[in-house]
Design a protein around this motif. Structure first.
Motif, PDB file in Angstrom:
ATOM      1  N   GLY A   6       0.798  -1.203   0.000  1.00  0.00           N
ATOM      2  CA  GLY A   6       0.000   0.000   0.000  1.00  0.00           C
ATOM      3  C   GLY A   6       0.838   1.263   0.000  1.00  0.00           C
ATOM      4  N   ILE A   7       0.150   2.397  -0.171  1.00  0.00           N
ATOM      5  CA  ILE A   7       0.852   3.681  -0.186  1.00  0.00           C
ATOM      6  C   ILE A   7       1.524   3.946   1.149  1.00  0.00           C
ATOM      7  CG2 ILE A   7       0.523   6.178  -0.418  1.00  0.00           C
ATOM      8  CD1 ILE A   7      -1.675   5.603  -2.448  1.00  0.00           C
ATOM      9  N   ASP A   8       0.906   3.515   2.236  1.00  0.00           N
ATOM     10  CA  ASP A   8       1.500   3.718   3.565  1.00  0.00           C
ATOM     11  C   ASP A   8       2.823   2.973   3.714  1.00  0.00           C
ATOM     12  OD1 ASP A   8      -0.536   5.373   4.419  1.00  0.00           O
ATOM     13  OD2 ASP A   8      -1.718   3.732   5.288  1.00  0.00           O
ATOM     14  N   GLY A   9       3.058   1.980   2.859  1.00  0.00           N
ATOM     15  CA  GLY A   9       4.300   1.220   2.932  1.00  0.00           C
ATOM     16  C   GLY A   9       5.478   1.884   2.247  1.00  0.00           C
ATOM     17  N   LEU A  10       5.253   2.999   1.544  1.00  0.00           N
ATOM     18  CA  LEU A  10       6.359   3.717   0.915  1.00  0.00           C
ATOM     19  C   LEU A  10       7.268   4.320   1.978  1.00  0.00           C
ATOM     20  CD1 LEU A  10       4.418   5.569  -1.907  1.00  0.00           C
ATOM     21  CD2 LEU A  10       6.225   3.877  -2.269  1.00  0.00           C
ATOM     22  N   ALA A  11       8.571   4.167   1.807  1.00  0.00           N
ATOM     23  CA  ALA A  11       9.539   4.699   2.768  1.00  0.00           C
ATOM     24  C   ALA A  11      10.713   5.309   2.020  1.00  0.00           C
ATOM     25  CB  ALA A  11      10.035   3.589   3.694  1.00  0.00           C
ATOM     26  N   VAL A  12      11.189   6.458   2.484  1.00  0.00           N
ATOM     27  CA  VAL A  12      12.355   7.096   1.884  1.00  0.00           C
ATOM     28  C   VAL A  12      13.560   6.853   2.778  1.00  0.00           C
ATOM     29  CG1 VAL A  12      11.914   9.355   2.961  1.00  0.00           C
ATOM     30  CG2 VAL A  12      13.242   9.215   0.840  1.00  0.00           C
ATOM     31  N   ARG A  13      14.695   6.518   2.161  1.00  0.00           N
ATOM     32  CA  ARG A  13      15.909   6.229   2.927  1.00  0.00           C
ATOM     33  C   ARG A  13      17.096   6.907   2.271  1.00  0.00           C
ATOM     34  NH1 ARG A  13      14.641   0.300   2.377  1.00  0.00           N
ATOM     35  NH2 ARG A  13      12.789   0.008   3.665  1.00  0.00           N
ATOM     36  N   GLU A  14      18.079   7.202   3.078  1.00  0.00           N
ATOM     37  CA  GLU A  14      19.343   7.729   2.576  1.00  0.00           C
ATOM     38  C   GLU A  14      20.345   6.590   2.502  1.00  0.00           C
ATOM     39  OE1 GLU A  14      22.540  10.389   4.647  1.00  0.00           O
ATOM     40  OE2 GLU A  14      20.985  11.715   3.874  1.00  0.00           O
ATOM     41  N   HIS A  15      21.149   6.587   1.462  1.00  0.00           N
ATOM     42  CA  HIS A  15      22.147   5.531   1.282  1.00  0.00           C
ATOM     43  C   HIS A  15      23.282   6.071   0.441  1.00  0.00           C
ATOM     44  CE1 HIS A  15      20.659   4.901  -2.879  1.00  0.00           C
ATOM     45  NE2 HIS A  15      19.473   5.142  -2.345  1.00  0.00           N
ATOM     46  N   GLU A  16      24.306   5.271   0.260  1.00  0.00           N
ATOM     47  CA  GLU A  16      25.432   5.710  -0.555  1.00  0.00           C
ATOM     48  C   GLU A  16      25.017   5.846  -2.013  1.00  0.00           C
ATOM     49  OE1 GLU A  16      29.181   3.928  -0.277  1.00  0.00           O
ATOM     50  OE2 GLU A  16      29.249   3.949   1.911  1.00  0.00           O
ATOM     51  N   THR A  17      25.525   6.880  -2.655  1.00  0.00           N
ATOM     52  CA  THR A  17      25.245   7.066  -4.076  1.00  0.00           C
ATOM     53  C   THR A  17      25.873   5.917  -4.860  1.00  0.00           C
ATOM     54  OG1 THR A  17      25.261   9.458  -3.787  1.00  0.00           O
ATOM     55  CG2 THR A  17      25.508   8.626  -6.032  1.00  0.00           C
ATOM     56  N   PRO A  18      25.077   5.251  -5.702  1.00  0.00           N
ATOM     57  CA  PRO A  18      25.631   4.109  -6.447  1.00  0.00           C
ATOM     58  C   PRO A  18      26.628   4.565  -7.503  1.00  0.00           C
ATOM     59  CG  PRO A  18      23.430   4.634  -7.234  1.00  0.00           C
ATOM     60  CD  PRO A  18      23.673   5.513  -6.043  1.00  0.00           C
ATOM     61  N   ARG A  19      27.450   3.646  -7.947  1.00  0.00           N
ATOM     62  CA  ARG A  19      28.426   3.918  -9.009  1.00  0.00           C
ATOM     63  C   ARG A  19      28.177   2.950 -10.160  1.00  0.00           C
ATOM     64  NH1 ARG A  19      32.983   6.639  -7.483  1.00  0.00           N
ATOM     65  NH2 ARG A  19      33.195   6.954  -9.740  1.00  0.00           N
ATOM     66  N   PRO A  20      28.354   3.397 -11.381  1.00  0.00           N
ATOM     67  CA  PRO A  20      28.098   2.525 -12.531  1.00  0.00           C
ATOM     68  C   PRO A  20      29.229   1.528 -12.756  1.00  0.00           C
ATOM     69  CG  PRO A  20      28.873   4.657 -13.278  1.00  0.00           C
ATOM     70  CD  PRO A  20      28.729   4.762 -11.787  1.00  0.00           C
TER      71      PRO A  20
END
Length: 355
Positions: free
Chosen positions: A30-44
């Motif tokens: 559900g929409i309530d399950g959306l969560a924002v998190r901070e993490h390391e910027t990925p590299r290609p």
């Protein structure tokens, strides 16, 4: 080829500190399950590209995933949203299709370059692969397309699902011919793109809606006629009246109500079956005798290939078309954007700006 960041007047906030933000979702949460998190910027890695995503947009598939009935695999804790646009900031070893500074979007099915669709091409952004509701995304170079020069990132973010689906619906089967009649249903993203593309092809467009206000906007966008399913419940008969009994040559079916589309179709016409509005739509069966006697074709649409995406972008650029955007939300308001999309019956696309 440069592999450093291409700023072009925009700050690489987050990446400069090696951190970025992404939303995460799970099938059926559900929409309530959306969560924002901070993490390391990925590299290609080799063959990959790091894109600063400047905008994303919502399609009905995003609600299907959160409601738990999307037909393709969804990995746990996926970064959602298939549609986005941004700027290449770093390329991995061996990348040749794009360079730092390019303005790009990505095909939803990164492995589907051209030809027909098959299960081996099923990995998709925002599903089995991480998607675009993030500040920085690592994408396969083969998935990327250059976006039309005249479009903003917010406008370009509307293209990958709704735009390509509409393009495939009109060009991927028997093909639309000038002077034919196209029937579009409602005022969602696919329907509005189909209206614009059909007019660019020189076709006549009949649109349906239940709102007088939306009817005015559909006419202003180029629809030749509008059939109201509120004032005229038997709107397929109205479509036949408007076509002198002939019916529509093409129907862009976005609801799953195929029995109504079948009543509207011309002999040897084509119904592009885009999707369902519910898992159990409670729809009556189609009379097979009608299918047989009308010699119609029902063609299911699974978005489209990168080749179709590129062809669509060329047509958009040549004709100066712009996607219809209902409302733009900030990245921090992504949950509100989902709720608005689910509840407001928007006219056009709901976009999230990642500034």
């Amino acid at each position: 080829m440069s592999t450093g960041p291409a700023l072009h007047g925009r700050s690489l906030s987050g990446a400069s500190e090696g951190r970025t933000r992404s939303y995460h979702a799970n099938l059926g949460a559900g929409i309530d399950g959306l969560a924002v998190r901070e993490h390391e910027t990925p590299r290609p890695g080799a063959g990959e590209v790091l894109v600063r995503v400047w905008a994303s947009s919502l399609s009905f598939r995003e609600l299907m995933i959160l409601r738990g009935w999307y037909p393709l695999p969804i990995k746990p804790d996926v970064v959602p949203v298939s549609d986005g646009a941004g700027e290449v900031v770093e390329v991995g070893e061996g990348v040749s299709r794009v360079a730092a500074g390019d303005r790009v979007s990505a095909s939803i099915f990164p492995r589907w370059i051209g030809g027909g669709w098959g299960v081996e091409l099923a990995p998709q952004l925002g599903g089995s692969l991480d998607g675009m509701l993030t500040e920085y995304a690592v994408l396969d170079e083969d998935a990327l397309v250059q976006i039309p020069h005249h479009l903003s990132f917010e406008e370009a973010a509307c293209l990958p699902c709704a735009g390509v689906t509409a393009w495939n619906a009109l060009t991927g089967g028997r093909g639309l011919r000038a002077g034919e009649t196209v029937l579009t249903l409602g005022s969602g993203g696919v329907s509005l793109f189909a209206l614009q593309f059909a007019k660019a092809f020189g076709a006549r467009v009949i649109a349906t809606t239940g709102s007088d206000k939306k009817a005015e906007r559909l006419l202003a966008l180029g629809a030749d006629e509008v059939a109201s399913y509120r004032s005229t419940p038997d709107w397929p008969e109205r479509v036949r009246e408007l076509t002198g009994g002939h019916g529509a040559d093409h129907v862009i079916e976005v609801t799953g109500a195929l029995q109504e589309s079948v009543k509207s179709i011309a002999m040897e016409g084509e119904i592009a079956f885009v999707g369902l509005l519910g898992r159990d739509a409670g729809l009556p069966p189609i009379d097979p005798s009608i299918l047989w006697t009308s010699a119609l074709t029902v063609r299911a649409i699974a978005v489209g290939s990168r080749t179709q995406f590129e062809a669509m972008n060329r047509a958009i650029e040549v004709n100066g078309l712009t996607p219809v955007i209902d409302r733009v939300f900030a990245f921090e308001e992504a949950v509100d954007a989902y709720r608005y999309y689910a509840d407001a019956q928007p006219f056009g696309k709901v976009v999230i700006a990642h500034n």
